[in-house]
Design a protein around this motif. Structure first.
Motif, PDB file in Angstrom:
ATOM      1  N   ILE A   1       0.835  -1.203   0.000  1.00 47.99           N
ATOM      2  CA  ILE A   1       0.000   0.000   0.000  1.00 47.99           C
ATOM      3  C   ILE A   1       0.870   1.254   0.000  1.00 47.99           C
ATOM      4  O   ILE A   1       0.625   2.201  -0.745  1.00 47.99           O
ATOM      5  N   LYS A   2       1.922   1.231   0.803  1.00 47.05           N
ATOM      6  CA  LYS A   2       2.815   2.395   0.908  1.00 47.05           C
ATOM      7  C   LYS A   2       3.511   2.671  -0.418  1.00 47.05           C
ATOM      8  O   LYS A   2       3.652   3.842  -0.824  1.00 47.05           O
ATOM      9  N   LYS A   3       3.936   1.632  -1.117  1.00 43.90           N
ATOM     10  CA  LYS A   3       4.618   1.823  -2.409  1.00 43.90           C
ATOM     11  C   LYS A   3       3.696   2.483  -3.428  1.00 43.90           C
ATOM     12  O   LYS A   3       4.101   3.383  -4.153  1.00 43.90           O
ATOM     13  N   ILE A   4       2.441   2.008  -3.477  1.00 44.83           N
ATOM     14  CA  ILE A   4       1.476   2.588  -4.413  1.00 44.83           C
ATOM     15  C   ILE A   4       1.199   4.042  -4.044  1.00 44.83           C
ATOM     16  O   ILE A   4       1.158   4.926  -4.913  1.00 44.83           O
ATOM     17  N   CYS A   5       1.043   4.309  -2.754  1.00 44.03           N
ATOM     18  CA  CYS A   5       0.753   5.670  -2.295  1.00 44.03           C
ATOM     19  C   CYS A   5       1.914   6.623  -2.572  1.00 44.03           C
ATOM     20  O   CYS A   5       1.705   7.786  -2.921  1.00 44.03           O
ATOM     21  N   ASP A   6       3.125   6.128  -2.418  1.00 43.28           N
ATOM     22  CA  ASP A   6       4.304   6.974  -2.692  1.00 43.28           C
ATOM     23  C   ASP A   6       4.339   7.418  -4.155  1.00 43.28           C
ATOM     24  O   ASP A   6       4.699   8.556  -4.462  1.00 43.28           O
ATOM     25  N   ILE A   7       3.957   6.500  -5.053  1.00 41.15           N
ATOM     26  CA  ILE A   7       3.951   6.837  -6.479  1.00 41.15           C
ATOM     27  C   ILE A   7       2.845   7.843  -6.792  1.00 41.15           C
ATOM     28  O   ILE A   7       3.040   8.777  -7.578  1.00 41.15           O
ATOM     29  N   LEU A   8       1.679   7.669  -6.154  1.00 34.41           N
ATOM     30  CA  LEU A   8       0.526   8.519  -6.456  1.00 34.41           C
ATOM     31  C   LEU A   8       0.475   9.800  -5.612  1.00 34.41           C
ATOM     32  O   LEU A   8      -0.402  10.639  -5.814  1.00 34.41           O
TER      33      LEU A   8
ATOM     34  N   TYR B   1       9.136  14.206 -12.994  1.00 35.52           N
ATOM     35  CA  TYR B   1       8.282  13.653 -11.943  1.00 35.52           C
ATOM     36  C   TYR B   1       9.006  12.534 -11.193  1.00 35.52           C
ATOM     37  O   TYR B   1       9.010  12.497  -9.958  1.00 35.52           O
ATOM     38  N   ILE B   2       9.640  11.643 -11.936  1.00 36.71           N
ATOM     39  CA  ILE B   2      10.333  10.506 -11.319  1.00 36.71           C
ATOM     40  C   ILE B   2      11.567  10.975 -10.545  1.00 36.71           C
ATOM     41  O   ILE B   2      11.886  10.445  -9.473  1.00 36.71           O
ATOM     42  N   LYS B   3      12.247  11.975 -11.058  1.00 39.96           N
ATOM     43  CA  LYS B   3      13.409  12.521 -10.336  1.00 39.96           C
ATOM     44  C   LYS B   3      12.983  13.146  -9.012  1.00 39.96           C
ATOM     45  O   LYS B   3      13.745  13.139  -8.043  1.00 39.96           O
ATOM     46  N   SER B   4      11.760  13.682  -8.976  1.00 43.51           N
ATOM     47  CA  SER B   4      11.246  14.251  -7.723  1.00 43.51           C
ATOM     48  C   SER B   4      11.002  13.160  -6.682  1.00 43.51           C
ATOM     49  O   SER B   4      10.845  13.439  -5.500  1.00 43.51           O
ATOM     50  N   LYS B   5      10.964  11.896  -7.145  1.00 42.93           N
ATOM     51  CA  LYS B   5      10.812  10.743  -6.247  1.00 42.93           C
ATOM     52  C   LYS B   5      12.169  10.123  -5.899  1.00 42.93           C
ATOM     53  O   LYS B   5      12.259   8.990  -5.432  1.00 42.93           O
ATOM     54  N   ASN B   6      13.240  10.875  -6.204  1.00 42.23           N
ATOM     55  CA  ASN B   6      14.614  10.476  -5.869  1.00 42.23           C
ATOM     56  C   ASN B   6      15.167   9.325  -6.710  1.00 42.23           C
ATOM     57  O   ASN B   6      15.977   8.529  -6.233  1.00 42.23           O
ATOM     58  N   PHE B   7      14.713   9.243  -7.954  1.00 39.50           N
ATOM     59  CA  PHE B   7      15.321   8.317  -8.913  1.00 39.50           C
ATOM     60  C   PHE B   7      16.164   9.123  -9.898  1.00 39.50           C
ATOM     61  O   PHE B   7      15.804  10.255 -10.240  1.00 39.50           O
ATOM     62  N   LYS B   8      17.252   8.530 -10.360  1.00 41.60           N
ATOM     63  CA  LYS B   8      18.128   9.234 -11.310  1.00 41.60           C
ATOM     64  C   LYS B   8      17.469   9.410 -12.665  1.00 41.60           C
ATOM     65  O   LYS B   8      17.710  10.382 -13.373  1.00 41.60           O
ATOM     66  N   SER B   9      16.636   8.449 -13.032  1.00 43.74           N
ATOM     67  CA  SER B   9      15.990   8.475 -14.344  1.00 43.74           C
ATOM     68  C   SER B   9      14.767   7.567 -14.323  1.00 43.74           C
ATOM     69  O   SER B   9      14.591   6.752 -13.416  1.00 43.74           O
ATOM     70  N   TYR B  10      13.946   7.687 -15.355  1.00 45.57           N
ATOM     71  CA  TYR B  10      12.777   6.810 -15.455  1.00 45.57           C
ATOM     72  C   TYR B  10      13.209   5.360 -15.690  1.00 45.57           C
ATOM     73  O   TYR B  10      12.545   4.433 -15.234  1.00 45.57           O
ATOM     74  N   PHE B  11      14.326   5.185 -16.372  1.00 42.65           N
ATOM     75  CA  PHE B  11      14.836   3.833 -16.604  1.00 42.65           C
ATOM     76  C   PHE B  11      15.230   3.186 -15.284  1.00 42.65           C
ATOM     77  O   PHE B  11      14.941   2.004 -15.040  1.00 42.65           O
ATOM     78  N   GLU B  12      15.860   3.950 -14.397  1.00 42.18           N
ATOM     79  CA  GLU B  12      16.223   3.409 -13.080  1.00 42.18           C
ATOM     80  C   GLU B  12      14.955   3.053 -12.293  1.00 42.18           C
ATOM     81  O   GLU B  12      14.882   1.997 -11.664  1.00 42.18           O
ATOM     82  N   PHE B  13      13.952   3.922 -12.348  1.00 40.76           N
ATOM     83  CA  PHE B  13      12.673   3.660 -11.675  1.00 40.76           C
ATOM     84  C   PHE B  13      12.053   2.365 -12.202  1.00 40.76           C
ATOM     85  O   PHE B  13      11.606   1.520 -11.432  1.00 40.76           O
ATOM     86  N   PHE B  14      12.037   2.221 -13.522  1.00 45.07           N
ATOM     87  CA  PHE B  14      11.467   1.031 -14.158  1.00 45.07           C
ATOM     88  C   PHE B  14      12.169  -0.237 -13.683  1.00 45.07           C
ATOM     89  O   PHE B  14      11.515  -1.234 -13.344  1.00 45.07           O
TER      90      PHE B  14
END
Length: 493
Positions: free
Chosen positions: A84-91, A169-182
Motif C-alpha cells: 500500500i505504501k509503495k502505491i501511495c508513494d507513487i501517487l 516527476y520521477i526525479k522528484s521521487k529520488n530516482f536518477k531516471s525513469y529507466f532506473e525507476f522502471f
C-alpha cells in the motif's frame, strides 16, 4: 495494542482496496472510451486515494504503529502495508505529478481518438498499417505510408514533452531516471537488460540479415522497384514489424471473413480453459476511442481491450493477449487481493509467445478457422514458416524500440529523439538512415507513453521463449494440461 492494530489494519486495507478497485475501473473506462468526462473520473479516483493518504487519521496511525511496534505486526500485515505504501508513494500529490498526469492524459486521449482521412474516410494508423502490409502496388504503398505518418508532426513535440515531464516527476521521487525507476520497481538490473538485448541481437542478427536480403530481392521484383537501395516502405508495415503477408498466399487468405474473437476463445476451450467470463466483460471489436490493453481489476475480474481483425496480425496479438490473461488468472488463483504478486512481465510475455507459437504451429488455429468452410474444404494449413519469419522480424523491431526507450529515458537529457530512433533502426533492423521513410515515425509508437518499456519485456520474452521451446516436447503434451505445463515451466525461470 494488538486489538487496535487489528482494527486499524482491517479498516485501512478494506478502504484502500475499494479505492484501488475504483481507480482500476476508471482506468478501464478511460482507455476504452477516452472522453473528457472519463478523464475527469479517472483523475477523481486518483484524488480520492491522495485524500485518503493525506487526511485519514487511521491511515496515518497504522503506519506510525508499524514504524514503532513492528514486532506486533504479522509478516502478512507488514507485506500488505508495504504494498500500500509503495502505491501511495507513487501517487502522492506533488506539482510534478500533477503536471505529468495532466499532459499525459490529454496526450493519451488525443492519440486514442486521432483519425486520418484516407480515401475520404476517417481511419486509424493501425488500419493503414494493415492496408500497407497487404498492398502490392508500390505507388499505393507509398500513398498509404504518407497518410500513416501524417500525425507525426502533431504528436512529436507532445510525446517528447510527456517523456521529459515524466522524467522530472520521477526525479522528484529520488530516482536518477525513469529507466532506473522502471528497473527497481520491476526487480530488474540494468546490466542484465543490456546483456539480454545483446544476446537476442547476437542470436538473430545473421538470420535476420539473410532474411532481409532475400525479402528485398523478392519485393523489388514483385513491386517492380528499380533502385540501388531499398527504401523502408517496400516492407509494407511502416515500422517493418511483419513479414509481408502478400508473399504467402495461405496467410493472406486464411483469416479473411473469419470471426477471430471466436477463434481465440475456441482455441483456449480446446486446451481446457474457459474464458467466457473474461469475454463477457472485455472489449473485443474495432471501434473509435479505445486503446488495446489488459487490466486486472481485483484478481478475479480480468479484462482486455483489443481491436479484433480478420488477419494474421489481429489473430497473433489476440492470442498473445488471451495467453497473458490466462497467465494472470493462474497467478491470482486462490489468493486474496493483497496476496497477489506483482506480475513478472518477462515470464508473462514468454508464456504468451510460447502459447501463441503453439496455436499456429500445432495447426489448431487453422483447423478452427476451417470450420467455417464446407466439410470437403476443411484443411489444416501449415503457416509455421511464415510465423518464424514474422517472429524474427518482430524481435528485431523490439530490439530497436527497447534500446531507443532506454536512451530517451536515461539520466542524460536528450536533445533529438529522431536521431536516436534512426540510429537504432539502422543498428537492429539494418535499414540505412537514408532509406528510412519517416525519421520522426517513433512519435506514432504510442507504447512509449502508454506502456513504457513494454519493448524490453518483448525482448526478454523472445529470448526466453527461444531457449525454452528447444527443451519442450510439444508432441507429447496433452491438450487439456498444455497450459498448466507451460505455465509451470515458465514459472521455474
Amino acid at each position: 495494542m494488538n486489538n487496535r492494530i487489528k482494527e486499524l489494519y482491517g479498516y485501512v486495507t478494506l478502504t484502500f482496496k475499494n479505492l484501488l478497485i475504483n481507480y482500476q475501473k476508471e482506468r478501464w473506462n478511460f482507455l476504452t472510451n477516452s472522453t473528457i468526462e472519463n478523464r475527469k473520473r479517472l483523475l477523481n479516483s486518483v484524488e480520492e486515494i491522495q485524500n485518503f493518504m493525506d487526511t485519514d487519521k487511521d491511515y496515518k496511525e497504522i503506519f506510525y504503529l508499524l514504524k514503532k511496534y513492528q514486532k506486533n505486526f504479522s509478516q502478512q500485515q507488514k507485506d500488505t502495508l508495504l504494498k500500500i505504501k509503495k502505491i501511495c508513494d507513487i501517487l502522492q500529490k506533488t506539482p510534478q505529478q500533477e503536471k505529468h498526469f495532466d499532459i499525459f492524459l490529454s496526450t493519451a486521449m488525443d492519440i486514442i481518438n486521432d483519425r486520418i482521412n484516407f480515401n475520404n474516410k476517417d481511419t486509424t494508423t493501425s488500419h493503414l498499417a494493415d492496408l500497407a502490409e497487404h498492398e502490392t502496388s508500390l505507388q499505393e504503398i507509398i500513398s498509404i505510408q504518407k497518410h500513416f505518418f501524417q500525425p507525426t508532426q502533431k504528436f512529436k513535440d507532445r510525446i517528447e514533452k510527456v517523456v521529459l515531464e515524466r522524467e522530472e516527476y520521477i526525479k522528484s521521487k529520488n530516482f536518477k531516471s525513469y529507466f532506473e525507476f522502471f528497473t527497481k520497481i520491476n526487480g530488474l538490473k540494468e546490466k542484465d537488460i543490456f546483456k539480454d538485448i545483446e544476446k537476442l541481437d547476437d542470436l538473430t542478427r545473421e538470420d535476420f540479415k539473410k532474411l532481409k536480403n532475400q525479402l528485398e530481392q523478392e519485393l523489388a521484383k514483385k513491386l517492380k522497384l528499380h533502385a540501388k537501395s531499398y527504401p523502408s516502405y517496400i516492407f509494407g508495415d511502416p515500422f517493418f514489424r511483419t513479414y509481408p503477408v502478400h508473399l504467402d498466399n495461405n496467410v493472406n487468405t486464411m483469416f479473411k471473413g473469419k470471426d477471430i474473437a471466436y477463434t481465440g476463445k475456441k482455441f483456449f476451450d480446446i486446451l481446457g480453459y474457459d474464458l467466457s467470463d473474461v469475454y463477457e466483460v472485455s472489449d473485443l471489436y474495432i471501434r473509435p476511442g479505445k486503446y488495446p490493453f489488459i487490466i486486472d481489476i481485483d484478481g478475479n475480474d480480468i479484462r482486455f481491450s483489443v481491436n479484433t481483425k480478420s488477419n494474421f496480425r489481429g489473430t497473433y496479438w489476440l492470442l498473445r493477449t488471451l495467453s497473458k490473461v490466462v497467465y494472470i488468472l493462474e497467478k491470482s488463483k486462490n489468493k486474496t487481493f493483497f496476496e497477489r504478486e506483482n506480475i513478472d512481465r518477462r515470464k508473462m510475455e514468454t508464456f504468451g509467445i510460447i502459447v501463441t507459437n503453439f496455436a499456429f504451429k500445432s495447426g489448431l488455429i487453422s483447423r478452427i478457422l476451417s470450420q467455417y468452410e464446407d466439410e470437403e474444404d476443411q484443411l489444416s494449413v501449415d503457416i509455421s514458416d511464415y510465423l518464424e519469419k514474422n517472429n524474427l522480424i518482430l524481435s528485431r523491431f523490439f530490439l530497436s524500440l527497447s534500446n531507443f526507450e532506454i536512451e530517451i529515458n536515461g539520466s542524460e537529457k536528450v536533445s533529438n529523439f529522431s536521431d536516436i530512433w534512426v540510429k537504432n533502426v539502422q543498428k537492429y533492423q539494418l535499414i540505412e538512415i537514408k532509406d528510412i521513410f519517416n525519421k520522426d515515425g517513433w512519435a506514432l509508437l504510442d507504447s512509449i507513453i502508454m506502456d513504457p518499456f513494454s519493448s524490453i519485456f518483448e525482448v526478454e520474452g523472445f529470448l526466453l521463449s527461444k531457449k525454452l521451446e528447444k527443451k519442450i516436447d510439444f508432441k507429447n503434451l496433452k491438450q487439456k494440461t498444455f497450459l498448466k505445463t507451460i505455465f509451470e515451466i515458465v514459472e521455474k525461470i
